[in-house]
Design a protein around this motif. Structure first.
Motif, short mmCIF file in Angstrom:
data_model
loop_
_atom_site.label_atom_id
_atom_site.label_comp_id
_atom_site.label_asym_id
_atom_site.label_seq_id
_atom_site.Cartn_x
_atom_site.Cartn_y
_atom_site.Cartn_z
N SER A 1 0.86 -1.19 0.00
CA SER A 1 0.00 0.00 0.00
C SER A 1 0.89 1.23 0.00
N ARG A 2 0.63 2.15 -0.92
CA ARG A 2 1.40 3.39 -1.01
C ARG A 2 0.45 4.56 -1.28
N SER A 3 0.80 5.72 -0.78
CA SER A 3 0.01 6.92 -1.07
C SER A 3 0.86 8.15 -0.87
N VAL A 4 0.41 9.25 -1.45
CA VAL A 4 1.07 10.55 -1.30
C VAL A 4 0.00 11.59 -0.98
N ASP A 5 0.42 12.72 -0.42
CA ASP A 5 -0.51 13.81 -0.16
C ASP A 5 -1.09 14.30 -1.48
N PHE A 6 -2.32 14.81 -1.42
CA PHE A 6 -2.94 15.29 -2.66
C PHE A 6 -3.96 16.37 -2.35
N PHE A 7 -4.41 17.04 -3.40
CA PHE A 7 -5.47 18.04 -3.32
C PHE A 7 -6.75 17.49 -3.94
N LEU A 8 -7.88 18.03 -3.47
CA LEU A 8 -9.15 17.87 -4.16
C LEU A 8 -9.50 19.20 -4.79
N THR A 9 -9.87 19.22 -6.07
CA THR A 9 -10.20 20.45 -6.77
C THR A 9 -11.54 20.31 -7.47
N ASP A 10 -12.09 21.46 -7.88
CA ASP A 10 -13.27 21.44 -8.75
C ASP A 10 -12.84 21.07 -10.16
N ASP A 11 -13.82 20.94 -11.06
CA ASP A 11 -13.49 20.60 -12.44
C ASP A 11 -12.54 21.61 -13.08
N ALA A 12 -12.65 22.87 -12.70
CA ALA A 12 -11.80 23.91 -13.28
C ALA A 12 -10.44 23.96 -12.60
N GLY A 13 -10.20 23.10 -11.62
CA GLY A 13 -8.92 23.10 -10.91
C GLY A 13 -8.85 24.13 -9.81
N THR A 14 -9.99 24.70 -9.41
CA THR A 14 -10.01 25.75 -8.39
C THR A 14 -10.41 25.18 -7.04
N GLY A 15 -10.23 26.01 -6.01
CA GLY A 15 -10.69 25.70 -4.66
C GLY A 15 -10.06 24.48 -4.04
N PRO A 16 -8.72 24.33 -4.10
CA PRO A 16 -8.12 23.09 -3.61
C PRO A 16 -8.30 22.88 -2.10
#
Length: 262
Positions: A102-117
Motif C-alpha cells: 500500500s502506497r500513497s502521497v498527499d494530494f489536493f481535491l479540486t473542482d473541475d476547473a482546478g479551483t478551490g483546492p
C-alpha cells in the motif's frame, strides 16, 4: 503506524468468492454528511466540522504521482494484494494473501476547473475497509500478468509457475485499488481552515447533535470506522459517495473505473 487516510472503493468483484453473511458497511455513513465542492468548503462549512468534500484528485506542483504496480496508472494511492487458494484436508477453502503493498502521497481535491483546492493531509499510510475490484490471473492482460510477477519478486515472494500455469489461474487472485489523477472522489474528515488552503484532517467522535440524522446502523458504522481508523481521513471513489456536490463539480464527468482497478 496507524493509517492517516482510509480508502473505500466501489465494491465490484470479478472472479471473487462472495460471503453470504450480512456485513456492516462502514461506507453507508458517508451519505449522512452533505457533499460540498472544494471551492465552497471554506464558505459553507465551519472550522472543525466533519465534512464530505467531493472533488477531483490532483497533485501539487511539487508533488510526484505514484504508478500502480499492476495496471501502471498514475495515482495518489494504490493497494495491491495477491492471494492463492488454499484447500484444507477437510475440504475448506480460503484465499490466503501472499503479498501486499500500500502506497500513497498527499494530494489536493479540486473542482473541475482546478479551483478551490482542499488538501488531504499526510496520507502516508492507507488501509482499505471495503473490498475493491479483483481478478483471477486469467482476466489480466499478459503485460499485467508480468507486472504481477515483477511485483511478487520485489516483495520477495516466489510462487513457482505463477505465469506458466503450474499454479492454475483459478488458484491465484490479484486485487489492485487505485485513486487515479483526475478521478472523482469523496473525502470525509475534520475541516481545518487555519491555513491558506483548507485541509481535511482525521475523523473524530461525533456529538449527539451531529448524529441527529443517523439511524442505529449509521452509528454502528461510524463507531466501526473510529475503532479501526481513528487517525484517518476516509476517502471513497464509490459513485454513491461522489454524487451530490454543488454545480461547480460536474458529476456528469465522473471517470468510470478501469478494468481490474479500484
Amino acid at each position: 503506524m496507524l493509517p492517516l487516510f482510509v480508502a473505500i472503493h466501489e465494491n465490484e468483484r470479478m472472479g471473487c468468492a462472495s460471503s453470504k453473511s450480512r456485513e456492516l458497511d462502514p461506507g453507508r455513513v458517508l451519505l449522512r454528511f452533505d457533499a460540498v465542492s472544494p471551492s465552497r468548503a471554506a464558505s459553507e462549512r465551519r472550522d472543525g466540522q466533519v465534512a464530505r468534500v467531493v472533488g477531483r484528485v490532483a497533485m501539487s506542483r511539487l508533488g510526484v504521482a505514484l504508478t500502480s504496480p499492476v495496471t501502471r496508472q498514475e495515482c495518489v494511492h494504490y493497494e495491491v494484494e495477491v492471494s492463492t487458494l488454499d484447500e484444507s484436508s477437510r475440504g475448506d477453502v480460503a484465499w490466503i494473501p501472499v503479498a501486499r503493498r500500500s502506497r500513497s502521497v498527499d494530494f489536493f481535491l479540486t473542482d473541475d476547473a482546478g479551483t478551490g483546492p482542499v488538501f488531504v493531509y499526510e496520507s502516508s499510510t492507507v488501509a482499505a475497509v471495503k473490498r475493491g475490484n479483483c481478478a483471477g490471473v486469467e482476466n489480466l492482460e499478459l503485460m499485467e500478468q508480468r507486472n504481477v510477477d515483477t511485483f511478487l519478486k520485489e516483495e520477495g515472494v516466489a510462487i513457482p509457475g505463477f505465469l506458466t500455469r503450474v499454479v492454475p489461474e483459478e488458484r491465484a487472485m490479484v486485487r489492485e485499488r487505485v485513486f487515479r489523477l483526475g478521478e472523482a472522489v469523496a473525502a470525509v474528515g475534520v475541516l481545518s481552515l487555519a491555513d491558506r488552503h483548507p485541509k481535511l484532517l482525521p475523523i473524530r467522535p461525533l456529538s449527539d447533535r451531529e448524529m441527529k440524522r443517523f439511524d442505529d446502523e449509521d452509528r454502528l458504522a461510524w463507531a466501526s470506522l473510529l475503532a479501526t481508523h481513528a487517525d484517518a481521513v476516509v476517502v471513497s471513489s464509490h459513485p454513491a459517495h461522489v454524487q451530490g456536490a454543488a454545480s461547480d463539480f460536474g458529476t456528469s464527468h465522473v471517470h468510470s473505473p478501469a478494468r481490474s482497478t479500484n
